[in-house]
Design a protein around this motif. Sequence first.
Motif, PDB file in Angstrom:
ATOM      1  N   ARG A 291      -3.723 -44.059 -61.258  1.00  0.00           N
ATOM      2  CA  ARG A 291      -2.654 -44.796 -61.930  1.00  0.00           C
ATOM      3  C   ARG A 291      -3.101 -45.481 -63.207  1.00  0.00           C
ATOM      4  N   HIS A 296       4.435 -46.082 -65.880  1.00  0.00           N
ATOM      5  CA  HIS A 296       5.007 -45.840 -64.560  1.00  0.00           C
ATOM      6  C   HIS A 296       6.522 -46.020 -64.567  1.00  0.00           C
ATOM      7  N   GLN A 328       3.649 -41.500 -64.944  1.00  0.00           N
ATOM      8  CA  GLN A 328       3.543 -41.395 -63.492  1.00  0.00           C
ATOM      9  C   GLN A 328       4.841 -41.906 -62.862  1.00  0.00           C
TER      10      GLN A 328
END
Length: 564
Positions: A291, A296, A328
């Motif tokens: 990550r 995100h 992501q």
Amino acid sequence: MLISLVLIGFFGGLITGISPCILPVLPVILLSGGAQGAKDEGGKAPSRLHPYLVVGGLVLSFTTFTLIGSTLLNLLGLPQDTLRWAGVVLLALIGVAMIIPKVMEIIERPFAHFQSLGGGKRPTNGFLLGLVLGTAYVPCAGPVLAAVSVAGSTGRIGADTVALAVSFGLGTALPLLFFALAGRGITERLKAFRTRQKGVRIAAGAMMIFLAVALVTDLPAVVQRSLPDYTASFQAKTDKALNSTRQVAQGRGGCVDGADHLANCGTVPELTGIRAWLNTPGEQALTAADREGKVHLYDFWAYSCINCQRSIPGIERLYETYKDFGLQVVGIHSPEYAFEKEVDNVRQGARKLGITYPVAVDSDLATWTAFDNHYWPAHYLVDATGQLRHVKFGEGGEETTERLVRELLRQANPSVQLPEPIFTAADNTPDVSTARSPETYLGSDRARYFAGGALKPGAASFAFPAEQKDGTFSLDGSWVVEGQKITPDGAPGGLRLSWKGAHVYLVASGEGSITWRNDGGEEKTIRISGTPNANELVSMAEPSSGRLELTVDPGVSLYSFTFG
């Protein structure tokens, strides 16, 4: 922050105390004051604190059980409605006791200390009555009460929750105290009350017994639904104020739902309490290395939620387009129904929807709570440093979301060469009609649009009504009603639905068939097999309305209708 919560809770309680929700307890408060607010046949003075004790007992028990009742019952392994049923039984018992004084003497003994307060020459059962009313009293589930209830049921009770609960109770107490004092004032001024104290006491007891029976049959809820909610606009303002306070408390004050620009909204909470991961190597949790340095997009969803299902293709397209450029996507599956807590059901639902990005299964709503989320779907856009930059609740907004994703990707890597955008301005508006029926739950827990009044758990026989209001459903034949679903009992059952929109979806599970006609048109049949999922029954090119009549096999369970 705490002062804001206290003010919001107080005004939320004040609004509730003057709303139609007060109707079930109002006659009891007025008549109990009438029964004990005047001198008795022997001329003995009453306790001047009786109205205060009634309201104090009600607020104390209601606030306490709302905060810790669910946790306490879970520890004892008891059903969640145990306290309310106990309150209903005790309310009926007090009603009997007011008619038969000897019974009152017996049940008042444990509360003798409170009964003697105020210097009266005879006791008052006010505090006991208030305690009992507090366990049976269920006011409108406004935003303040919902926040307290969720915190109580999950055991996450902090200073803010206590402040909300106590201030809500105090706000509710003011109107109730006004009504209680009004009841006492009437008894002191009207000769009929002063000279017929026994009759008034019997009438009050009969009213309490009637209220107990009405609560069992859910009659107060039926009456409340038939009345206009003249406090709805005030409740909406309280909701907005509470959400704004939450955002400020979490550093999200700059994030406005669906804004067309990035904002600085504080550090995003960590994912917590995740029961399982899907679409990851070995179904293991994403690591910090996986990550690190990425933009995100967190998508809160539930696999049987139609709004989520319509939103997911856009999220999937974003993931496929930008995953190699630093985006992501994480789908946080937060269940709306009990069956959505099962990991295998979520896995199957994600597969059917074509989801390839990682999914975190948040069956205990731990991450949902950490984000203080309240919506399906809900999108939280986070930059590469872990700062929340944008929120979007509900469908639509794909073009805006993509534009902001591209902006954050360039901030994280100024040299990145991004592909051409895949969405246009037309994608910002969800393809749904504003004139559509609300989500219609069929289980007894939330069956507010049932045409027959209150839908109670258990096996029962039904018949279609001669007239049915728009936006409601009705049943025909024998059905077994449970909290979240209904199932025909031993033979095919009928269901009639009045709807508006362009699409009608039905969440169903089990083994069997559903046959239906729309406005008496062509008969259609669908085979249901396996875990609950949404099935499209009606698809129109333009928004419309109609009446569906379904015949459902006894092996099929129905959960809800949603509309597009």
